[in-house]
Design an enzyme around this catalytic site. Structure first.
Site: not given
Ligand code: PDD
Length: 290
Positions: A33, A52, A100, A102, A148, A181, A206
């Site tokens: 996403y 990304r 389904r 894996h 992501k 993070e 990320l």
């Molecule tokens: N999250 N790290 C993680 C684990 C994240 O889920 C996100 C963003 C970021 C920052 O990425 P960006 O600057 O591209 O938003 C770092 C989004 C906002 C969410 O899951 O809602």
């Protein structure tokens, strides 16, 4: 106004928007996403988000379900139909529907594409004037946090812990006490020596689109910057701390667990970078409306 969702090429009433029970996103979190900030109806850092998205899909071995231009059009249409001015647009691509199993389906299936958009309230003035609290927790996620994916359960646990502790965010650390993070954000500090620090991209974090933009803005401001890991101990002793994301922008952190960061007020660097980011977004809006 009734909300509308984009589902596989169609705009449908939000309440009726659905995918199949055997969608692999539902059964295996087999999908990715993006969350993109919307300002004045314009998606921010669209190129960064689509770059990304494409990378995540490549790493997952999911074909791009449509062109970047088509993504861009559908994003804008989803924003428009939901009358979003300031908020977010959400994009999700899952591997698709298959009995389904894996292992990936051997038969070529169509990835499922979903988009939603909504307005978001401005950040409360108190968050910006006083900063927010973060708690810390061990990072129990997997080895590919650079993708992501919609597999966010450890992130959800971490955010829930923040909520239950009256905190805005949970900052995660590895088994060596090194910060990775935030649960949904990237983490930054300004060291005691006045150096701006954030972790380098790797499979442990990320690579935030906001993070990438802020590195450029920090350079333009002439700030001393190091892209490296930092420890929990450095975080606690930092002159400033903040987190960044598409929904947090630059959010000053003035309390980490029970410890006040520096004098407990947002620092000059976080304040300056937040202003620079907001100005950068205004420029994108102006360029899109020109
Ligand atoms: N999250 N790290 C993680 C684990 C994240 O889920 C996100 C963003 C970021 C920052 O990425 P960006 O600057 O591209 O938003 C770092 C989004 C906002 C969410 O899951 O809602």
């Amino acid at each position: 106004m009734s909300r509308v969702a984009y589902v596989n090429g169609r705009y449908v009433p939000h309440r009726q928007a659905s995918v199949h029970v055997e969608d692999r996103g539902y059964q295996f979190a087999d999908g990715i996403y993006e969350v993109c900030t919307v300002r004045d109806g314009v998606p921010m850092e669209e190129k960064g988000h689509l770059d990304r998205l494409e990378r995540s899909l490549r790493e997952m071995r999911i074909d791009m379900p449509m062109s970047r231009a088509a993504f861009s059009l559908a994003m804008r249409e989803t924003i428009r139909r939901n009358l979003v001015t300031n908020g977010i647009v959400y994009l999700q691509v899952t591997r698709g529907v298959s009995p389904r199993d894996h292992a990936f389906p051997t038969k070529k299936i169509r990835p499922a594409v979903v988009m939603t958009a909504r307005n978001a309230k401005a950040h409360p003035a108190a968050w910006l004037e006083d900063g927010v609290k973060a708690i810390t927790m061990p990072d129990i996620r997997w080895g590919r946090c650079d993708i992501k994916t919609v597999g966010l359960l450890p992130n959800c646990f971490a955010k829930q812990a923040a909520r239950e502790n009256g905190a805005y965010e949970t900052i995660l650390y590895d088994d060596k006490g090194v910060v990775t993070e935030g649960s949904s954000s990237n983490a930054w500090i300004v060291t005691e020596a006045g150096v701006l620090v954030t972790r380098a991209p790797s499979n442990e974090i990320l690579n935030g689109v906001t993070r990438l933009e802020l590195i450029k803005l920090a350079a333009a401001e002439g700030l001393k910057f190091e892209e490296r890991s930092f420890t929990l101990d450095e975080l606690r002793r930092a002159r400033e701390a903040f987190v960044t994301s598409a929904s947090s922008f630059v959010m000053p952190v003035t309390q980490v667990d029970d410890k006040t960061v520096a004098n407990g007020k947002p620092g000059a660097v976080a304040t300056k970078l937040r202003a620079a980011l907001m100005a950068h977004m205004e420029k994108q809006v102006a360029a899109a409306q020109a």
